[in-house]
Design an enzyme around this catalytic site. Structure first.
Site, PDB file in Angstrom:
ATOM      1  N   LYS A  74       0.859  -1.192   0.000  1.00 55.65           N
ATOM      2  CA  LYS A  74       0.000   0.000   0.000  1.00 55.65           C
ATOM      3  C   LYS A  74       0.884   1.227   0.000  1.00 55.65           C
ATOM      4  O   LYS A  74       1.879   1.291   0.729  1.00 55.65           O
ATOM      5  CB  LYS A  74      -0.866  -0.035   1.278  1.00 55.65           C
ATOM      6  CG  LYS A  74      -1.927   1.005   1.350  1.00 55.65           C
ATOM      7  CD  LYS A  74      -3.188   0.597   0.617  1.00 55.65           C
ATOM      8  CE  LYS A  74      -4.161   1.742   0.447  1.00 55.65           C
ATOM      9  NZ  LYS A  74      -3.827   2.659  -0.643  1.00 55.65           N
ATOM     10  N   LYS A 110       4.924   1.886  -3.130  1.00 49.80           N
ATOM     11  CA  LYS A 110       4.868   3.298  -3.529  1.00 49.80           C
ATOM     12  C   LYS A 110       5.045   3.336  -5.036  1.00 49.80           C
ATOM     13  O   LYS A 110       5.660   2.429  -5.611  1.00 49.80           O
ATOM     14  CB  LYS A 110       6.018   4.076  -2.859  1.00 49.80           C
ATOM     15  CG  LYS A 110       5.793   5.569  -2.793  1.00 49.80           C
ATOM     16  CD  LYS A 110       5.002   5.971  -1.566  1.00 49.80           C
ATOM     17  CE  LYS A 110       4.732   7.440  -1.523  1.00 49.80           C
ATOM     18  NZ  LYS A 110       3.981   7.815  -0.318  1.00 49.80           N
ATOM     19  N   THR A 196      -4.884  12.469   6.764  1.00 52.99           N
ATOM     20  CA  THR A 196      -3.471  12.550   7.136  1.00 52.99           C
ATOM     21  C   THR A 196      -3.228  13.786   8.002  1.00 52.99           C
ATOM     22  O   THR A 196      -2.605  13.706   9.065  1.00 52.99           O
ATOM     23  CB  THR A 196      -2.571  12.563   5.880  1.00 52.99           C
ATOM     24  OG1 THR A 196      -3.006  11.533   4.998  1.00 52.99           O
ATOM     25  CG2 THR A 196      -1.125  12.342   6.232  1.00 52.99           C
ATOM     26  N   ASN A 227      -2.025  19.185   0.928  1.00 50.99           N
ATOM     27  CA  ASN A 227      -3.042  18.348   1.538  1.00 50.99           C
ATOM     28  C   ASN A 227      -2.760  18.100   3.022  1.00 50.99           C
ATOM     29  O   ASN A 227      -3.648  18.252   3.867  1.00 50.99           O
ATOM     30  CB  ASN A 227      -3.133  17.024   0.769  1.00 50.99           C
ATOM     31  CG  ASN A 227      -4.150  16.094   1.387  1.00 50.99           C
ATOM     32  OD1 ASN A 227      -3.814  15.254   2.199  1.00 50.99           O
ATOM     33  ND2 ASN A 227      -5.397  16.290   1.059  1.00 50.99           N
ATOM     34  N   SER A 355      -7.371   4.884   4.531  1.00 49.30           N
ATOM     35  CA  SER A 355      -7.361   4.116   3.276  1.00 49.30           C
ATOM     36  C   SER A 355      -7.782   2.675   3.540  1.00 49.30           C
ATOM     37  O   SER A 355      -8.486   2.053   2.748  1.00 49.30           O
ATOM     38  CB  SER A 355      -5.960   4.121   2.652  1.00 49.30           C
ATOM     39  OG  SER A 355      -5.787   5.258   1.866  1.00 49.30           O
TER      40      SER A 355
HETATM   41  P1  NAD Z   1       0.965  18.461  -1.685  1.00 48.18           P
HETATM   42  O1  NAD Z   1       1.488  18.332  -3.067  1.00 48.18           O
HETATM   43  O2  NAD Z   1      -0.503  18.594  -1.475  1.00 48.18           O
HETATM   44  O3  NAD Z   1       1.674  19.728  -0.943  1.00 48.18           O
HETATM   45  C1  NAD Z   1       3.049  19.852  -0.829  1.00 48.18           C
HETATM   46  C2  NAD Z   1       3.367  21.192  -0.164  1.00 48.18           C
HETATM   47  O4  NAD Z   1       4.751  21.239   0.120  1.00 48.18           O
HETATM   48  C3  NAD Z   1       3.056  22.397  -1.042  1.00 48.18           C
HETATM   49  O5  NAD Z   1       2.633  23.465  -0.203  1.00 48.18           O
HETATM   50  C4  NAD Z   1       4.436  22.730  -1.645  1.00 48.18           C
HETATM   51  O6  NAD Z   1       4.567  24.079  -2.045  1.00 48.18           O
HETATM   52  C5  NAD Z   1       5.330  22.405  -0.467  1.00 48.18           C
HETATM   53  N1  NAD Z   1       6.704  22.076  -0.847  1.00 48.18           N
HETATM   54  C6  NAD Z   1       7.136  21.135  -1.717  1.00 48.18           C
HETATM   55  N2  NAD Z   1       8.482  21.124  -1.764  1.00 48.18           N
HETATM   56  C7  NAD Z   1       8.908  22.065  -0.891  1.00 48.18           C
HETATM   57  C8  NAD Z   1      10.200  22.532  -0.484  1.00 48.18           C
HETATM   58  N3  NAD Z   1      11.298  22.011  -0.991  1.00 48.18           N
HETATM   59  N4  NAD Z   1      10.252  23.524   0.449  1.00 48.18           N
HETATM   60  C9  NAD Z   1       9.129  24.045   0.987  1.00 48.18           C
HETATM   61  N5  NAD Z   1       7.889  23.644   0.627  1.00 48.18           N
HETATM   62  C10 NAD Z   1       7.778  22.677  -0.302  1.00 48.18           C
HETATM   63  O7  NAD Z   1       1.553  17.209  -0.896  1.00 48.18           O
HETATM   64  P2  NAD Z   1       0.949  16.468   0.381  1.00 48.18           P
HETATM   65  O8  NAD Z   1       0.016  15.406  -0.071  1.00 48.18           O
HETATM   66  O9  NAD Z   1       0.497  17.482   1.387  1.00 48.18           O
HETATM   67  O10 NAD Z   1       2.258  15.717   0.915  1.00 48.18           O
HETATM   68  C11 NAD Z   1       3.195  16.344   1.774  1.00 48.18           C
HETATM   69  C12 NAD Z   1       4.023  15.273   2.449  1.00 48.18           C
HETATM   70  O11 NAD Z   1       3.155  14.376   3.152  1.00 48.18           O
HETATM   71  C13 NAD Z   1       4.827  14.384   1.494  1.00 48.18           C
HETATM   72  O12 NAD Z   1       6.032  14.034   2.104  1.00 48.18           O
HETATM   73  C14 NAD Z   1       3.950  13.154   1.334  1.00 48.18           C
HETATM   74  O13 NAD Z   1       4.683  12.004   0.983  1.00 48.18           O
HETATM   75  C15 NAD Z   1       3.387  13.051   2.738  1.00 48.18           C
HETATM   76  N6  NAD Z   1       2.139  12.261   2.840  1.00 48.18           N
HETATM   77  C16 NAD Z   1       0.995  12.629   2.222  1.00 48.18           C
HETATM   78  C17 NAD Z   1      -0.165  11.883   2.410  1.00 48.18           C
HETATM   79  C18 NAD Z   1      -1.485  12.277   1.821  1.00 48.18           C
HETATM   80  O14 NAD Z   1      -2.497  11.661   2.209  1.00 48.18           O
HETATM   81  N7  NAD Z   1      -1.565  13.287   0.966  1.00 48.18           N
HETATM   82  C19 NAD Z   1      -0.131  10.739   3.212  1.00 48.18           C
HETATM   83  C20 NAD Z   1       1.059  10.387   3.848  1.00 48.18           C
HETATM   84  C21 NAD Z   1       2.176  11.161   3.644  1.00 48.18           C
END
Ligand code: NAD
Length: 422
Positions: A74, A110, A196, A227, A355
């Site tokens: 997953k 992944k 999350t 997110n 999930s």
């Molecule tokens: P997203 O694409 O919705 O948002 C990412 C955010 O991070 C944006 O605001 C972007 O501008 C910022 N960002 C990206 N690179 C950056 C940098 N180098 N410096 C500063 N800001 C930066 O992504 P998300 O879904 O919120 O995911 C964020 C993290 O959470 C990731 O590591 C992802 O693997 C992890 N994650 C997400 C989920 C989920 O359900 N969406 C679940 C588990 C883990």
């Protein structure tokens, strides 16, 4: 371990180093350590879809299944320009421990699509997602690998994956759950998008309870307002905390009286980032981590807290809202400085937990209410936080080590109980 070298590349290096340290603490033998370290399957696929303008593009995509001792793999689909198969391998390893720790019957997986979604029209993104699904079809399914959203992908992309699979099969429903994080109308679960980020705040509430603190009036800084970070910021403000600084890919801002988070999130939805938001002052991005606060939530990319900036962090608690945001060297500095870290595999496990609820709901053709989902999420995050906290107190080790020990022990137990037949 002689044959299991730490690999020096960002997320994979962090994941590799965390596992090898854990294996040494748990005194696991070399072959078992290698089995736990290396993915069972690492697939690289090239896709060449023709976009709306009639031109063919050339895109690298990856699916990695790290471990399936506890169940099918997953993990989300990361869609960023520079994503590599090594990043996806490291992230799939983290998923193995996250699923084991939060107690869902899944292994780690992944996938990645190496292109920048911000440069694509909605139609072109859909074409690429469908092409990835068609090419990866034999690796995707309820018994093999079940994708979900991650950086750069969202519920609508998951809806297209679901449609692509049922269309290819010539049936209107899929037999079981092929993908989670879908729109609710297509069999998704209510509350998945927020799970999350809300889970991060549930973990923080549990941490504050244990430490005799309240979230009322505490100062928080948040990196990443997507997110995870956007929802976590919105939810923590509802608990009475004040978000005093934020950073995303477009810039960093501060306002010591508190940033109006709902207003900022509306601004980001329109403009694509925090840059130019009038309710706070800009600051250089390199100053963000050392801004005065009680809690830091890194919820953006991996390897953001490094040996260079860890010494300047003012927060007393770090809630890791991203996968592998802290490098191993930085982690040692944070431990020496007694900063309390809620590690990623615990802090952001709320997404995969919900999930799992979506998977069971779809398999059983049931429907859960938002109240039910949120209660189960809140209970699971609190219980698992307490389990990790109590273990860390008993063994006198940091939270990350405790979380890894518990998770790796569970996977080892599953491997042993399954047996070692060829
Ligand atoms: P997203 O694409 O919705 O948002 C990412 C955010 O991070 C944006 O605001 C972007 O501008 C910022 N960002 C990206 N690179 C950056 C940098 N180098 N410096 C500063 N800001 C930066 O992504 P998300 O879904 O919120 O995911 C964020 C993290 O959470 C990731 O590591 C992802 O693997 C992890 N994650 C997400 C989920 C989920 O359900 N969406 C679940 C588990 C883990």
């Amino acid at each position: 371990m002689k044959n299991t070298k730490v690999i020096k590349t960002g997320i994979l290096q962090t994941a590799s180093s965390n596992l090898l340290e854990t294996a040494a603490r748990l005194k696991l033998d070399e072959t078992l350590t290698r089995k736990l370290h290396d993915p069972i399957e690492r697939i690289e696929m090239t896709i060449n879809p023709v976009l709306e303008n009639g031109k063919m593009v050339h895109i690298k995509t990856f699916i990695v299944r790290h471990n399936d001792a506890l169940g099918p793999s997953k993990g989300g689909i990361r869609m960023t320009e520079n994503v590599t198969i090594d990043d996806i391998t490291g992230l799939s390893m983290e998923m193995t421990w996250k699923c084991a720790l939060i107690g869902v019957p899944f292994g780690g997986g992944k996938s990645g699509i190496a292109c920048d979604p911000a440069k694509l029209s909605a139609v072109d993104k859909e074409i690429i997602i469908r092409s990835f699904t068609r090419n990866g079809r034999r690796h995707i399914g309820p018994e093999v690998y079940i994708p979900a959203p991650d950086m750069g992908t969202n519920q609508f992309d998951m809806g297209h994956i679901r449609d692509c699979i049922s269309y290819s099969e010539g049936i209107s429903i899929t037999k079981g759950c092929y993908v989670t994080g879908k729109p609710v109308i297509l069999g998704g679960i209510v509350g998945r998008t927020e799970a999350t980020g809300k889970g991060v705040v549930f973990a923080l509430k549990a941490a504050c309870e244990k430490r005799g603190m309240s979230l009322q009036g505490v100062k928080v800084i948040v990196q990443g307002l997507g997110n995870v970070g956007g929802i976590a910021a919105r939810e923590i403000v509802k608990e009475g905390a004040i978000v005093v600084a934020v950073e995303d890919i477009t810039g960093a801002l501060y306002n010591n009286d508190g940033i109006n988070i709902p207003e900022l999130l509306d601004f980001i939805a329109q403009k694509g980032g925090v840059k130019g938001y009038p309710g706070a002052k800009p600051m250089p991005r390199e100053k963000f981590f050392s801004y005065a606060c009680d809690i830091l939530i890194p919820a953006a990319a991996g390897s953001q807290i490094t040996a260079e900036n860890a010494g300047g962090i003012k927060a007393k608690i770090i809630a890791e809202g991203a996968n592998a945001p802290t490098t191993p060297e930085a982690d040692k500095i944070l431990n020496r400085r007694n900063i309390f870290v809620i590690p990623d595999i615990l802090c952001i496990a709320g997404g995969v937990f919900v999930s799992y609820l979506e998977y069971t709901q779809e398999t059983q053709r049931e429907q859960m209410t938002l109240e039910e989902v949120e209660k189960r999420l809140a209970d699971r995050m609190r219980d698992k936080f307490n389990e990790v906290y109590d273990y860390s107190m008993k063994k006198k080790i940091p939270m990350r080590h405790a979380a890894m020990d518990i998770a790796v022990n569970k996977v080892v137990e599953a491997i042993r109980i399954r047996g070692f037949l060829p």
